[in-house]
Structures are given as C-alpha cells and as structure tokens.
Design a protein around this motif. Sequence first.
Motif, short mmCIF file in Angstrom:
data_model
loop_
_atom_site.label_atom_id
_atom_site.label_comp_id
_atom_site.label_asym_id
_atom_site.label_seq_id
_atom_site.Cartn_x
_atom_site.Cartn_y
_atom_site.Cartn_z
N HIS A 178 -20.76 -27.16 6.63
CA HIS A 178 -20.27 -26.94 5.26
C HIS A 178 -20.78 -27.97 4.25
O HIS A 178 -20.02 -28.48 3.41
CB HIS A 178 -18.73 -26.91 5.25
N HIS A 215 -9.98 -17.01 0.88
CA HIS A 215 -10.02 -18.11 1.85
C HIS A 215 -8.84 -17.96 2.82
O HIS A 215 -8.97 -17.33 3.84
CB HIS A 215 -10.04 -19.47 1.14
N ASP A 232 -13.99 -16.93 3.43
CA ASP A 232 -14.80 -18.11 3.74
C ASP A 232 -14.00 -19.15 4.52
O ASP A 232 -12.77 -19.26 4.35
CB ASP A 232 -15.31 -18.76 2.45
N ASP A 233 -14.68 -19.90 5.33
CA ASP A 233 -14.19 -21.13 6.00
C ASP A 233 -13.54 -20.90 7.37
O ASP A 233 -13.27 -21.86 8.08
CB ASP A 233 -13.23 -21.95 5.11
N HIS A 281 -21.21 -19.55 7.68
CA HIS A 281 -20.95 -20.36 6.47
C HIS A 281 -21.51 -21.76 6.72
O HIS A 281 -20.91 -22.76 6.36
CB HIS A 281 -19.42 -20.38 6.25
#
Length: 249
Positions: A150, A32, A87-88, A146
């Motif tokens: 979310h 992350h 991710d993110d 992604h």
Amino acid sequence: MKKTVIIILCLFTFMLPPQASAQRKIPILIYHSIDEFHGHGSKELYVTPDNFKKQMLYLRDHNFTLLTFDRWQDIHKVNKPIFITFDDGYKNNLNAFAIFQQLKNEQFTPMGTIFVISDFIGRSNRLSKEDLKKLADSKIISIQSHAATHPDLTKSNQLEYELKESKEKIQNITGKPVIALSYPYGSADDNVINEAKKYYLFGLTTTPEPFYEKGIKDELYLLPRIYVKYSTTLNEFAQIVENVATKTR
Ligand SMILES: [Zn+2]
C-alpha cells in the motif's frame, strides 16, 4: 416549406444534448469498511451494514447488473451495469458478502470486487487466506490487487514487487486470475501505468466520476471511482448510480 421544416428538424437532432445519443456512463463505486463505526480510523470510510443493504436493495429494485472486471466486455450487453469495489481487504467486508448472499435471487446476482493488500492478508482486522479462498470460490466476490504494501506507487522504488508479487500471491491463494489493480491513494503516473500494463488489464483510480469511453490513451488504466461514504444518504446514492450526481465528493 416542407423541406425547410425537415432541415430544421434534422438540425435539432444534431443539437440534442450529447447524453441523448452518447453511450451510457457506468458507475464504479468504492467502499472500504462495511461495519458500524466504533471510533477507529476515518468515519467516512465506513458504511454501516444497514445502509449498505439499503443501497444494494436499491440496485436490485432498479434493475442494475452488478459486474466484476472479468466481465468487463458485458458493459455493452447488460442492463444498467455497475461495479461495486472495496479497497484494503478489511475483515468486515464479510458483512458485504453476507448481504450479497441474502439479496441474491433469480433476477439479481450481486457481485463485487475486493482489492486486497497482499502483505496485509491475515492481519487481525484483514481478510485471511481462508476468507479470500471462500470469497473467490463463491463467485460472488472477485479478489484483486491493491499492491503488496500500500505505498504511493508513484514514489515506490519496488514497483515489480508491488505489482507482480502481489498479483501472484493473490492468485496462488484464490486460484483465480488477478487482472485488476487498485492504485493505493488512487495515485498513478505514466511509469506506474506502464508497469501495471505488464501484469494487469485494468487500473483503478479515485477520480470521482462515472466511467464512459472517451477514447483517450490508457483509459482502462485510469478507471474512475465514486466514493460511497458513511454520510451518503440513500437519495444521494440514487443520484450517484443514476448518473445525475452533482455531489460526488
Ligand atoms: Zn487503500
């Protein structure tokens, strides 16, 4: 007598452990934040730039080939394939990009995939449109989806927005195909997978194991990924990527 020996030898060959003949297992790693931890959020979702660099150096020193999902077919062609994913879409992923640039040489081409939340692009701690364009143009980083907001997709009632709109928005920014979806919270069911199939070639979960072809239904939409955490030591990292891991969570 000779015949008996040959038969026994043949039997032994069949009895060898499966990994001796089975195809390789391919680690898909999930990160992350690549940053120092300053007390915000979950510490284990951070890896310091120093540790990240040591991990990537390990891959370079041990002849791994870093791939992105547009090169999926190369998993059977290259030496020690591995996928690095983030991710993110945090702004601090630029630290990973800088490290990739530092470590690039004639023999080693670092590559990774950043999965961004399309509605979060440009927020203060997230990558901006300009960042994403720069990263995609570098050919070192692939930008993929992604989802848009979310959510847990298995509970979402706007799957088309989450999957189709996010794909199109990211493609419009980078000018490159978006073909992979990382499910928020790693969460997908048959309904989500069927919707994902309309727009994507790959779906990524957080099932903590390396990928190997099992021949099961939808396996490219159930790709597993192994967390690398703040507390992961270099020794543990080596075990993960060399597929001898006993501790993946
Ligand atoms: Zn996420």
